[in-house]
Structure formats: C-alpha cells, structure tokens
Design a protein around this motif. Structure first.
Motif, PDB file in Angstrom:
ATOM      1  N   TYR A 178      -3.904 -45.733   2.286  1.00 12.55           N
ATOM      2  CA  TYR A 178      -2.738 -45.222   1.568  1.00 12.55           C
ATOM      3  C   TYR A 178      -2.041 -44.105   2.342  1.00 12.55           C
ATOM      4  N   ILE A 228      12.091 -45.863  -0.674  1.00 14.29           N
ATOM      5  CA  ILE A 228      10.820 -45.461  -0.070  1.00 14.29           C
ATOM      6  C   ILE A 228       9.956 -44.713  -1.082  1.00 14.29           C
ATOM      7  N   ASN A 276       6.814 -55.578  -0.983  1.00 25.24           N
ATOM      8  CA  ASN A 276       7.514 -55.099   0.214  1.00 25.24           C
ATOM      9  C   ASN A 276       8.642 -56.041   0.614  1.00 25.24           C
ATOM     10  N   ALA A 312       5.888 -44.170   6.069  1.00 25.83           N
ATOM     11  CA  ALA A 312       7.163 -44.409   5.388  1.00 25.83           C
ATOM     12  C   ALA A 312       7.976 -43.129   5.198  1.00 25.83           C
ATOM     13  N   THR A 313       7.320 -41.999   4.935  1.00 27.75           N
ATOM     14  CA  THR A 313       8.057 -40.789   4.546  1.00 27.75           C
ATOM     15  C   THR A 313       8.385 -39.856   5.718  1.00 27.75           C
ATOM     16  N   TRP A 339       9.096 -49.356   6.804  1.00 25.89           N
ATOM     17  CA  TRP A 339      10.016 -48.665   5.909  1.00 25.89           C
ATOM     18  C   TRP A 339      10.578 -47.406   6.565  1.00 25.89           C
ATOM     19  N   TYR A 378       0.060 -45.562   5.039  1.00 31.68           N
ATOM     20  CA  TYR A 378       1.279 -46.155   4.501  1.00 31.68           C
ATOM     21  C   TYR A 378       2.268 -45.061   4.091  1.00 31.68           C
ATOM     22  N   LEU A 379       1.778 -44.019   3.398  1.00 36.93           N
ATOM     23  CA  LEU A 379       2.635 -42.940   2.915  1.00 36.93           C
ATOM     24  C   LEU A 379       3.297 -42.189   4.074  1.00 36.93           C
ATOM     25  N   SER A 408       3.084 -51.359   7.912  1.00 34.25           N
ATOM     26  CA  SER A 408       3.987 -51.614   6.793  1.00 34.25           C
ATOM     27  C   SER A 408       4.756 -50.352   6.411  1.00 34.25           C
ATOM     28  N   GLY A 409       4.060 -49.196   6.409  1.00 36.22           N
ATOM     29  CA  GLY A 409       4.748 -47.936   6.124  1.00 36.22           C
ATOM     30  C   GLY A 409       5.795 -47.618   7.180  1.00 36.22           C
ATOM     31  N   THR A 415       6.214 -46.021  -2.085  1.00 34.47           N
ATOM     32  CA  THR A 415       5.034 -45.188  -1.826  1.00 34.47           C
ATOM     33  C   THR A 415       4.336 -44.772  -3.130  1.00 34.47           C
TER      34      THR A 415
END
Length: 440
Positions: A135, A117, A28, A142-143, A94, A138-139, A90-91, A121
């Motif tokens: 997960y 990104i 990261n 970020a998305t 981003w 995080y996914l 953390s996600g 991911t």
C-alpha cells in the motif's frame, strides 16, 4: 501479544488476501478511462493514447500475474514482493498523470487529477493493507509526483494544493498503519485459533480412539469372564441339586446357594457390561422381527409385578389398546423395558407408584413412558445419570444393587433402533423415562 516462538506465519494469508482481490486492478482501468474522457481536450492525443495504453497493459499484466501467483508454488514472501512491485508501478502510473499535465494543465485539470488520485489511494487501503509495503508503494507512487508537480509550479494556489496532497498522503499512511496492524492482529489471532482448533481436534480424535479401545477391551474382558462364571453357576447348581450325592452339612447347602445366587447376579452384571461395551464400541447388532408391542409390555409388567409388590410399590399400566405390531429386536426391547423398570423400582420408596404408559404419537412413533415417584434427579445431574457406571451417592441407591449402566444401556439400545430416549426429572416428584421408537 505473541512471543517470537508462537507467532504464526501470516504471509500465506496476506498473499492470498492480496491476490484474491482483483477489484482494485479493474478499478484502476475503469477510473483511468474516466480520467481520459475528462482530460482528452487538455492532453495531446498521442500522450493520452500512450498513457491509457500503458495503464491497460500494466493492469492486464497484473491481473494475469495475480491469477498465476495464486496457483504457483512460490513462497508466500516472494509472492508478496512481486505483488508489491506491481502495486508500486500501478501507483507510478497514476503519478504520471500530473507529470503529463505539467506543461499544459490548468488549475481545474490538476484539481481533477488530484481528486482521482485521492479517491484511488483512499479506496486502495482496504485492498492493499494486507501487506503494508504494497500500500505504501502504491500511495507514494501516486501522490509524490502529484505533490512535486504542484510545488514546481510555485504559484500560491498550486503550492496550497501541493501542501494538501502531502498532508493527505501522510494522513493516509498513518491510517493505513493502524488499519494494517488491526488486520495483521486479526490474522494472527485467526491462525492461533486455527492452530488451537487443530490441536483440540487431534485431542478429540485421540480421546475418541481411547474411548473406543476402552469399550472394546471391556467387551472382550466381559466375554472372557462369562465362561468361568457359567462354570461356577453350573457346578454350584449341581452341588445344591445333590446330583453327585447328598450334602451332609446343612451349612454347606447354604453356602452353595449363596455361591449360586452370587454367581447368577455376577453373570447378569457381566452380561450387562458386555452389552453396554458392545453398544458403545459399535459392535452390537439387532435382529429385528415383527413384535406384538402390547404383549411385550404385558410380559414386562408381569415379570416385575412380584418385585414391585415385595417393595410396596404400585405398578400401574396405562397402555393403549390399539398399539400396532412393529419391527424391532424383541429381546433388546424387553431388555430396555426391564432396565428402565428395574431402575424405577430401585429408586421408588415403599408406598410409591410407577406408571407404565404407551401410545402412538404423530401416527408413526411409539411412545413408551415409565414414570416413578422416587426422589428425582436435579436437572444439572441428568447428563451424569446417563453416563455409564455413574451412581448417585444417596441412601436410596445404596439400599439396592446396580452398577449404573441401566439408563445408558437403555438409551444406546433405543438409539440402535433409530429411536429417541429422554429423561426428565424433578427433585421430590420423581423421574420419567420416555422411549420413542419409529413404527416405520
């Protein structure tokens, strides 16, 4: 696959798998620095500095937290929840990047941010799928901000990109579910195998202890039987020698001789049982002295020569004339040879042959072989032949005495000398017992 009662708790393994892998956290930081180098001309300096500082602070905190959590006494579930919170943050860090680009970014900038990104991911699946919520947090962190920013711009190219981001996020979520299920299934199987291994190890230890107790008990029993049997032999010897006066009835003399012979044989069996019991229980010790091996072998051949002649078996020596003296237990070496020759005589039919050979192998090994021309033993029963008190149910064995401890006792005595004992046999051709003893 597993019932509710038998499903092992895999949370400790999940927590260890997540906390052990710190490469994702470091990645990261590295990728964030790369993103700043590319977008520094687009984003204001203050914004760039704030974002990279936030990323550095967050990931540094995650590194220290992962290190601390691995050593802490917290419950595994609690560690998983704390790690998941860090993964979500953390996600989102981003996810902040497209938000920062929203007022100033071009199509190329958003494409680059989407590329970064997407890579992060996708790469995080292997590291974070130990625990699916980590997960997914995080996914989505970020998305979803990236997709929302692209859709808010409302231009066709941005709308297409936003739709692709959503589709990509859905596909990654589905893939991660399958990957996570396989991983968790593997963990459960590993736990189950580990539990079965511990059960089997406990059972093995119990059996080993029972075996040890069995041999110790048998050794003690044999020891206690020797005293009364010695008395039987001693008194019967006195009676047949007529020390206390003549015996009038000749039948009584025959009975006394039978008692003496049977007692002597019974004492021999008791001594053999005592020896094999002490050897198996680890209670047998050796008294080593320098022994003339050639003389020991000659004595053994002489001792068994009469029995071989009575049974019509040819006893052939093939002993090297250059055998050195060696340090061993003379009585036990004689016992090994006696057991093997007696066993060979019991299994060799009239007209057969037994060859006793001895030579030096590899300069520091004495090899003694006793080969007979008996009926032989099938290969799948050789291990059985080396088991104490096991006798083969065939006519040749039933004709002679023996309780099935000659070979096992010989093997144990050879091993106590630091040697090797092997048994090879071919049905119809005979059996060869090989003793290899170290000369040094």
């Amino acid at each position: 696959m597993f019932s509710h009662e038998t499903v092992p708790d895999i949370a400790p393994q999940q927590a260890d798998g997540l906390l052990r892998n710190r490469a994702t956290i470091l990645t990261n930081l590295v990728v964030a620095l790369l993103a700043i180098l590319v977008l520094q001309e687009t984003l204001p300096a203050a914004t760039t500095l704030a974002w990279i500082a936030g990323m550095a602070a967050l990931n540094t905190a995650r590194l220290f937290l992962s290190h601390w959590l691995r050593k802490s006494a917290w419950a595994a579930r609690r560690k998983l929840h704390v790690f998941t919170a860090g993964a979500v943050l953390s996600g989102l860090s981003w996810g902040c990047l497209p938000v920062l680009l929203l007022p100033v970014g071009s199509v190329e900038d958003f494409a680059f941010a989407g590329f970064m990104i997407a890579g992060m991911t996708a790469g995080a699946i292997t590291a974070l799928c130990w625990y699916q919520p980590a997960y997914l947090g995080y996914l989505l962190g970020a998305t979803l901000p990236l997709a929302a920013c692209l859709l808010l711009l409302k231009e066709p190219v941005y709308l297409a990109m936003g739709g692709q981001v959503l589709f990509y996020a859905i596909m990654l979520a589905v893939i991660s579910v399958f990957y996570s299920r396989r991983l968790l299934q593997t963990l459960r199987l590993e736990n189950e195998l580990d539990r079965e291994h511990r059960r089997l190890e406990a059972t093995r230890q119990e059996l080993a202890l029972a075996q040890q107790n069995k041999w110790q008990t048998l050794a003690q029993l044999s020891h206690h039987l020797r005293t009364p049997m010695n008395a039987v032999i001693g008194f019967s010897d006195m009676l047949r020698s007529e020390v206390l006066g003549p015996i009038g009835n000749p039948k009584h003399k025959d009975y006394i001789n039978d008692i003496h012979d049977s007692g002597t044989r019974a004492l021999q069996i008791i001594n053999e049982i005592l020896d094999v019991s002490q050897a198996e229980a680890g209670m047998l010790t050796l008294s080593k002295i320098d022994v003339d091996i050639q003389e020991a072998l000659s004595d053994c051949l002489q001792n068994h020569g009469e029995a071989a002649a009575q049974r019509g078996v040819t006893l052939t020596p093939r002993i090297s004339e250059t055998l050195p003296r060696m340090r061993c237990d003379s009585a036990r070496l004689q016992q090994i040879l006696d057991q093997l020759l007696s066993n060979a005589l019991r299994h060799t039919p009239t007209g057969g042959q037994i060859i006793l050979s001895a030579d030096i192998e590899e300069s520091h090994w004495l090899a003694i072989r006793i080969a007979d021309t008996g009926p032989g033993i099938p290969e799948d029963r050789l291990a059985e032949a080396m088991t104490p008190f096991v006798q083969f149910d065939d006519a040749m064995v039933r004709q002679h005495d023996g309780i099935g401890i000659g070979l096992p006792l010989a093997r144990r005595l050879v091993e106590l000398h630091g040697g090797e004992f092997t048994l090879r046999s071919t049905p119809g051709l005979g059996t060869t017992a090989t003793i290899r003893l170290p000369l040094r």
